[in-house]
Scaffold this active site. Structure first.
Site, PDB file in Angstrom:
ATOM      1  N   GLU A 254      44.978  35.602  37.240  1.00 31.37           N
ATOM      2  CA  GLU A 254      43.723  35.586  38.007  1.00 31.37           C
ATOM      3  C   GLU A 254      43.386  34.180  38.496  1.00 31.37           C
ATOM      4  OE1 GLU A 254      43.037  38.439  38.777  1.00 31.37           O
ATOM      5  OE2 GLU A 254      44.147  39.388  37.158  1.00 31.37           O
ATOM      6  N   GLY A 255      44.409  33.376  38.711  1.00 28.46           N
ATOM      7  CA  GLY A 255      44.231  32.015  39.213  1.00 28.46           C
ATOM      8  C   GLY A 255      44.332  31.010  38.086  1.00 28.46           C
TER       9      GLY A 255
END
Length: 596
Positions: A440-441
């Site tokens: 998610e980054g």
């Protein structure tokens, strides 16, 4: 491995003493059922499921792992039975809309339960969490027909869901993706391409899996501006809602990875798979951010869960393990003192405790903002919540991920050699927590999002609601040393922010060079506000305590707050130095000279 116990007392402190969930729910339409009686009934039942059903599968699921055989994925022993019980007990439908098969309880209350499931068994709970995210995305961007087709089955847990973003050549640069969506004359699209790193991408828990997929239309412009969003089921859906024939979706392989072994991380292939557009053409990234932002807050909860789990094991071990004599003898009748008597062991345990309890307040507060964003009838209130979330989401996700890696490492260290072997479970917490700073980054991506896109991109406007909120808090508690410490931290951070913006405008490399350190500095400031809020609430609770046990709880809060401000917050001083040093010490070394 010691049994995980849900910290209900601390959860209730966050819910009632600090954040006042009942008043929050009373201010929002649709939250009438979320009364204190409802909360008090839900928490122990969710805790029972986490402790008795999910937690016993944590170590065994890690050892067995998800298995891929001839295109089919099986989950570890016990996972499916636990999932079926989860659905039968109604937990899958907790916060979905009633008109689509859910209970309609607030997102924030469901998130408290999510912390329990994640702390009990991260890999198992991901199957649930991704389904919730898929349902939320469909509900936000799907047509009424699409909602009716997929939402009731997702809300009940009869089907699961995933998010399919990246591809082998993309990594975090989704503008490079190649998956193609070709329109048909029936209003649907044929999806062709391959996605990788798809958590819970395939499994045996349900008959169908609903994928939320990023793809390009044939006429799409290059880059992220040419990405559209689609819903693509693994199995086709018949007119009567039952599962039909295969839909051209297959699992090519699963990854063999460092942790979360019980969750299948898949390569998913789409071969003329039928899908439907969510939202408008070429606006897929804005639609997918419904899923991504919810997932980023979910990852913060995952990080928190490992800090808590590791702390519990480390604490019980430190209470029982005797080693050497402390400067002041604690157990003169024994050959040595318990290691919790040694200040250095206390340093490690208090670091875990401060990050766990502070992180709980931060994630619960962000959940309240999601409630407001979803349900408030006042546009100005929703807008302020959205801005606060835009600022706090990258901080919460990345800061808690990084301190989870630190904290689980400390959990190993408290146990010494016993922490390094699998018997105690500390090394599993460390392995499982490591992914939270990646998916998610990454932390770097979150830092660039915060400093580059959010702060520089808005001319600093994104931080204004947070600054206003903290200043209001300090004003309302004027004279409190906790408020004074927080106001000082805020002013130091604002000065650093101004300097960083100025230097970034003079040298574009400074944004990338400073991003992670700036995010971590910001995280310590945000957590200072959380701990000040907790300390003032604890002082009030201590004055009103009716028994010694409650008094001990509140005194422990105050001691931990002191530790945070005197031992952890000062880390900002070194971060300010590294941020101010500029990008030159990172860029002057030629690439070819890194290894000579």
């Amino acid at each position: 491995m010691p049994d995980y116990k849900v910290p209900i007392r601390d959860m209730k402190f966050a819910i009632y003493d600090v954040l006042d969930y009942p008043a929050h729910y009373a201010s929002l339409p649709g939250c009438e059922d979320a009364t204190p009686d409802t909360i008090d009934a839900i928490l122990p039942e969710a805790a029972r499921f986490a402790e008795e059903v999910a937690a016993p599968l944590y170590a065994s699921g890690d050892r067995e792992g998800a298995q891929w055989n001839d295109g089919k994925v099986s989950t570890p022993s016990g996972f499916k039975a636990a999932y079926l019980q989860f659905c039968e007990d109604g937990w899958a439908s907790l916060h979905h809309p009633p008109e689509l098969g859910g209970m309609g309880l607030p997102y924030s209350l469901a998130n408290v339960c999510s912390e329990m499931y994640l702390s009990a068994n991260h890999a198992w709970a991901m199957y649930v969490a991704l389904s919730w995210g898929a349902a939320t995305t469909i509900n936000a961007h799907g047509t009424e027909e699409i909602k009716q087709k997929f939402m009731p089955m997702l809300a009940s847990g009869q089907w699961c869901g995933t998010m399919c973003l990246t591809e082998a050549h993309c990594g975090s640069d989704l503008g490079l993706l190649r998956t193609l969506a070709t329109p048909t004359n029936q209003g649907s699209y044929l999806i062709n391409g391959s996605k990788m790193f798809i958590s819970a991408g395939d499994h045996d828990l349900t008959d169908n899996i609903v994928h939320i997929v990023l793809a390009r239309l044939p006429d799409a412009p290059d880059g992220v501006k040419g990405i559209s969003l689609f819903v693509v089921p693994k199995m086709k859906v018949n007119e009567n809602g039952s599962v039909g024939e295969p839909n051209g979706v297959s699992c090519g392989s699963i990854e063999h990875k460092m942790g979360i072994h019980g969750n299948a991380t898949c390569v998913i292939n789409f071969d003329d798979a039928e899908g439907w557009l969510l939202g408008r053409p070429h606006k897929g990234m804005s639609g997918m951010f419904t899923f991504i932002n919810e997932s980023r807050l979910g990852v913060a909860l995952q990080a928190l869960s490992h800090i808590e789990g590791s702390l519990q094991t480390a604490y019980h071990y430190a209470m029982d393990r005797i080693q050497m004599r402390a400067p002041e003898r604690h157990s003169p009748d024994r050959p040595a003192d318990p290691i919790i008597a040694h200040p250095d062991v206390r340093r490690m345990l208090l670091t875990q405790k401060a990050f766990s309890e502070g992180g709980r307040l931060l994630t619960y507060y962000c959940s309240m903002l999601v409630d407001i964003e979803l349900m408030s009838e006042e546009q100005a209130v929703r807008t302020e919540a959205e801005t606060l979330l835009a600022f706090l989401t990258p901080v919460t996700k990345a800061f808690l991920s990084e301190v989870a890696i630190e904290s689980t490492g400390l959990g190993i260290q408290v146990l010494g050699g016993h922490g390094y072997v699998s018997e105690w479970g500390q090394e599993q917490h460390a392995r499982d927590a490591r992914i939270t700073a990646l998916y998610e980054g990454t932390t770097g991506i979150q830092g660039l999002d915060l400093l580059g896109r959010k702060i520089l991109g808005t001319g600093g406007a994104v931080i204004e609601p947070f600054v206003k909120m903290v200043r209001t808090f300090c004003g309302e508690n004027a004279g409190s040393m906790w408020a004074d410490k927080t106001e000082s931290a805020l002013n130091e951070w604002l000065k650093l922010t101004e300097q960083t913006i100025k230097s970034s405008m003079e040298d574009p490399d400074q944004i990338n060079a400073a991003a992670v350190d700036y995010l971590m500095y910001t995280g310590y400031v945000v957590m200072a506000w959380c701990w000040a809020y907790a300390a003032i609430s604890a002082e009030r609770g201590l004055n009103e305590a009716h028994n010694e046990k409650d008094g001990d709880f509140y005194r422990a809060k105050l001691s931990t707050a002191r530790f945070y401000f005197e031992r952890l917050y000062p880390r900002t001083q070194s971060l300010a130095v590294t941020i101010g040093s500029g990008p030159g010490n990172l860029t002057e070394l030629p690439e070819a000279h890194f290894i000579i």
